[in-house]
Design a protein around this motif. Structure first.
Motif, PDB file in Angstrom:
ATOM      1  N   GLU A   1       9.302   0.995  -3.256  1.00 20.18           N
ATOM      2  CA  GLU A   1       8.564   2.310  -3.681  1.00 20.18           C
ATOM      3  C   GLU A   1       7.054   2.127  -3.220  1.00 20.18           C
ATOM      4  O   GLU A   1       6.710   3.270  -2.790  1.00 20.18           O
ATOM      5  N   GLN A   2       6.545   0.992  -3.070  1.00 26.46           N
ATOM      6  CA  GLN A   2       5.177   0.931  -2.705  1.00 26.46           C
ATOM      7  C   GLN A   2       4.929   1.324  -1.166  1.00 26.46           C
ATOM      8  O   GLN A   2       4.182   2.161  -0.921  1.00 26.46           O
ATOM      9  N   PHE A   3       5.832   0.649  -0.654  1.00 25.74           N
ATOM     10  CA  PHE A   3       6.025   1.028   0.888  1.00 25.74           C
ATOM     11  C   PHE A   3       6.329   2.235   1.154  1.00 25.74           C
ATOM     12  O   PHE A   3       5.526   2.819   1.978  1.00 25.74           O
ATOM     13  N   LYS A   4       7.200   3.104   0.475  1.00 29.82           N
ATOM     14  CA  LYS A   4       7.402   4.531   0.676  1.00 29.82           C
ATOM     15  C   LYS A   4       6.227   5.363   0.514  1.00 29.82           C
ATOM     16  O   LYS A   4       5.834   6.129   1.156  1.00 29.82           O
ATOM     17  N   SER A   5       5.591   5.096  -0.540  1.00 30.08           N
ATOM     18  CA  SER A   5       4.401   5.789  -0.970  1.00 30.08           C
ATOM     19  C   SER A   5       3.302   5.720  -0.169  1.00 30.08           C
ATOM     20  O   SER A   5       2.656   6.505   0.341  1.00 30.08           O
ATOM     21  N   MET A   6       3.228   4.371   0.394  1.00 33.96           N
ATOM     22  CA  MET A   6       1.951   4.093   1.332  1.00 33.96           C
ATOM     23  C   MET A   6       2.356   4.918   2.657  1.00 33.96           C
ATOM     24  O   MET A   6       1.363   5.375   3.539  1.00 33.96           O
ATOM     25  N   ASP A   7       3.500   4.772   3.133  1.00 30.75           N
ATOM     26  CA  ASP A   7       3.823   5.344   4.359  1.00 30.75           C
ATOM     27  C   ASP A   7       3.669   6.910   4.260  1.00 30.75           C
ATOM     28  O   ASP A   7       3.441   7.537   5.127  1.00 30.75           O
ATOM     29  N   SER A   8       4.065   7.626   3.140  1.00 32.61           N
ATOM     30  CA  SER A   8       3.758   9.024   2.895  1.00 32.61           C
ATOM     31  C   SER A   8       2.528   9.373   2.887  1.00 32.61           C
ATOM     32  O   SER A   8       2.136  10.265   3.369  1.00 32.61           O
ATOM     33  N   ALA A   9       1.811   8.553   2.141  1.00 36.65           N
ATOM     34  CA  ALA A   9       0.244   8.938   2.187  1.00 36.65           C
ATOM     35  C   ALA A   9      -0.491   8.700   3.336  1.00 36.65           C
ATOM     36  O   ALA A   9      -1.544   9.357   3.741  1.00 36.65           O
ATOM     37  N   GLN A  10       0.039   7.764   4.398  1.00 36.56           N
ATOM     38  CA  GLN A  10      -0.630   7.404   5.608  1.00 36.56           C
ATOM     39  C   GLN A  10       0.250   7.697   6.856  1.00 36.56           C
ATOM     40  O   GLN A  10       0.682   6.527   7.267  1.00 36.56           O
ATOM     41  N   PRO A  11       1.094   8.547   7.105  1.00 38.41           N
ATOM     42  CA  PRO A  11       2.137   8.748   7.958  1.00 38.41           C
ATOM     43  C   PRO A  11       1.673   8.354   9.544  1.00 38.41           C
ATOM     44  O   PRO A  11       0.422   8.658   9.655  1.00 38.41           O
ATOM     45  N   ASP A  12       2.414   7.631   9.916  1.00 33.54           N
ATOM     46  CA  ASP A  12       2.104   7.064  11.312  1.00 33.54           C
ATOM     47  C   ASP A  12       0.964   6.175  11.309  1.00 33.54           C
ATOM     48  O   ASP A  12       0.442   5.817  12.752  1.00 33.54           O
ATOM     49  N   THR A  13       0.720   5.302  10.270  1.00 32.70           N
ATOM     50  CA  THR A  13      -0.311   4.316  10.232  1.00 32.70           C
ATOM     51  C   THR A  13       0.328   3.018  10.519  1.00 32.70           C
ATOM     52  O   THR A  13      -0.229   2.165  11.283  1.00 32.70           O
ATOM     53  N   TYR A  14       1.565   2.795   9.791  1.00 30.26           N
ATOM     54  CA  TYR A  14       2.079   1.466   9.906  1.00 30.26           C
ATOM     55  C   TYR A  14       3.445   1.821  10.712  1.00 30.26           C
ATOM     56  O   TYR A  14       4.230   2.702  10.323  1.00 30.26           O
ATOM     57  N   LYS A  15       3.673   0.767  11.669  1.00 30.68           N
ATOM     58  CA  LYS A  15       5.054   0.864  12.217  1.00 30.68           C
ATOM     59  C   LYS A  15       6.127   0.191  11.431  1.00 30.68           C
ATOM     60  O   LYS A  15       7.265   0.414  11.691  1.00 30.68           O
ATOM     61  N   CYS A  16       5.785  -0.868  10.433  1.00 29.97           N
ATOM     62  CA  CYS A  16       6.878  -1.362   9.546  1.00 29.97           C
ATOM     63  C   CYS A  16       6.115  -1.888   8.479  1.00 29.97           C
ATOM     64  O   CYS A  16       4.863  -2.229   8.308  1.00 29.97           O
ATOM     65  N   PHE A  17       6.809  -2.016   7.388  1.00 27.50           N
ATOM     66  CA  PHE A  17       6.207  -2.901   6.275  1.00 27.50           C
ATOM     67  C   PHE A  17       7.538  -4.152   6.124  1.00 27.50           C
ATOM     68  O   PHE A  17       8.477  -4.066   6.230  1.00 27.50           O
ATOM     69  N   ASN A  18       6.807  -5.316   5.945  1.00 28.22           N
ATOM     70  CA  ASN A  18       7.650  -6.573   5.564  1.00 28.22           C
ATOM     71  C   ASN A  18       7.246  -7.058   4.086  1.00 28.22           C
ATOM     72  O   ASN A  18       6.096  -7.140   3.621  1.00 28.22           O
ATOM     73  N   LEU A  19       8.268  -7.419   3.586  1.00 29.26           N
ATOM     74  CA  LEU A  19       8.250  -8.358   2.389  1.00 29.26           C
ATOM     75  C   LEU A  19       8.328  -9.775   2.675  1.00 29.26           C
ATOM     76  O   LEU A  19       9.646 -10.006   3.421  1.00 29.26           O
ATOM     77  N   VAL A  20       7.557 -10.670   2.584  1.00 32.78           N
ATOM     78  CA  VAL A  20       7.934 -11.892   2.589  1.00 32.78           C
ATOM     79  C   VAL A  20       7.763 -12.889   1.341  1.00 32.78           C
ATOM     80  O   VAL A  20       6.988 -12.725   0.528  1.00 32.78           O
ATOM     81  N   CYS A  21       8.865 -13.398   1.146  1.00 32.00           N
ATOM     82  CA  CYS A  21       9.067 -14.421  -0.134  1.00 32.00           C
ATOM     83  C   CYS A  21       9.925 -15.555   0.292  1.00 32.00           C
ATOM     84  O   CYS A  21      10.715 -15.496   1.298  1.00 32.00           O
ATOM     85  N   PRO A  22      10.005 -16.520  -0.417  1.00 35.47           N
ATOM     86  CA  PRO A  22      10.839 -17.771  -0.332  1.00 35.47           C
ATOM     87  C   PRO A  22      12.411 -17.393  -0.016  1.00 35.47           C
ATOM     88  O   PRO A  22      13.076 -17.874   0.688  1.00 35.47           O
ATOM     89  N   ALA A  23      12.684 -16.448  -0.996  1.00 31.17           N
ATOM     90  CA  ALA A  23      14.142 -15.906  -1.165  1.00 31.17           C
ATOM     91  C   ALA A  23      14.202 -14.845  -1.899  1.00 31.17           C
ATOM     92  O   ALA A  23      13.257 -14.591  -2.830  1.00 31.17           O
ATOM     93  N   LEU A  24      15.377 -14.194  -1.923  1.00 36.39           N
ATOM     94  CA  LEU A  24      15.392 -13.135  -2.886  1.00 36.39           C
ATOM     95  C   LEU A  24      16.420 -13.598  -3.938  1.00 36.39           C
ATOM     96  O   LEU A  24      17.165 -14.579  -3.625  1.00 36.39           O
ATOM     97  N   SER A  25      16.543 -12.983  -5.093  1.00 38.60           N
ATOM     98  CA  SER A  25      17.236 -13.464  -6.222  1.00 38.60           C
ATOM     99  C   SER A  25      18.747 -13.148  -5.788  1.00 38.60           C
ATOM    100  O   SER A  25      19.094 -12.469  -4.770  1.00 38.60           O
ATOM    101  N   PRO A  26      19.679 -13.912  -6.248  1.00 35.30           N
ATOM    102  CA  PRO A  26      21.246 -13.752  -5.825  1.00 35.30           C
ATOM    103  C   PRO A  26      21.772 -12.380  -6.001  1.00 35.30           C
ATOM    104  O   PRO A  26      22.635 -12.587  -5.021  1.00 35.30           O
TER     105      PRO A  26
END
Length: 152
Positions: free
Chosen positions: A96-121
């Motif tokens: 939701e934060q990524f979508k909000s940022m992309d809507s507020a600043q269109p064409d600013t970011y080509k992608c959004f990445n989440l980096v973490c050791p793992a996702l929950s099962p």
């Protein structure tokens, strides 16, 4: 004989304790910043190899933002770094934060990445599905409609 509930661990709730949440906040935050720094340090050599790489912005609009300039045009990657396994509710919040940022600043970011050791099962099947979809894109580059059912 009736067992009574175990009394709360006072060392974790007493404000004067070194183990209280108030006293541990800086340590916990520091571990997160250390994880971000290590992630950046491991990736800077890779980013530097990319001819278009121009800037690294640490703790900017995200944890790490990367700027590229190619053919006179800027593009950016926004990276959110978490030092723990991400839960479904947290993943939803980050998206939701990524979508909000992309809507507020269109064409600013080509992608959004989440980096973490793992996702929950419970989130791992989503990761697996996305990996399969992304992996198949190159194979079906001349027939993208073949992936329509998977995308839906």
């Amino acid at each position: 004989m009736i067992d009574s509930p175990k009394p709360p661990d006072e060392s974790r709730t007493h404000p004067g304790s070194l183990l209280s949440p108030q006293a541990m906040g800086g340590i916990n935050a520091g571990k997160g910043f250390d994880f971000q720094t290590r992630y950046a340090a491991c990736h800077v050599p890779v980013w530097l190899l990319e001819e278009a790489f121009r800037q690294l912005f640490f703790e900017g609009s995200g944890d790490i933002d990367i700027r590229y300039i190619e053919a006179g045009k800027s593009s950016r990657i926004h990276i959110q770094v978490n030092d723990h396994d991400v839960t479904p509710s947290e993943l939803k919040s980050v998206i939701e934060q990524f979508k909000s940022m992309d809507s507020a600043q269109p064409d600013t970011y080509k992608c959004f990445n989440l980096v973490c050791p793992a996702l929950s099962p419970t989130v791992r099947p989503v990761e697996t599905g996305l990996a399969r979809f992304r992996g198949a894109k190159a194979f079906y580059d001349d027939k993208p409609e073949a992936l329509a059912p998977t995308k839906e």
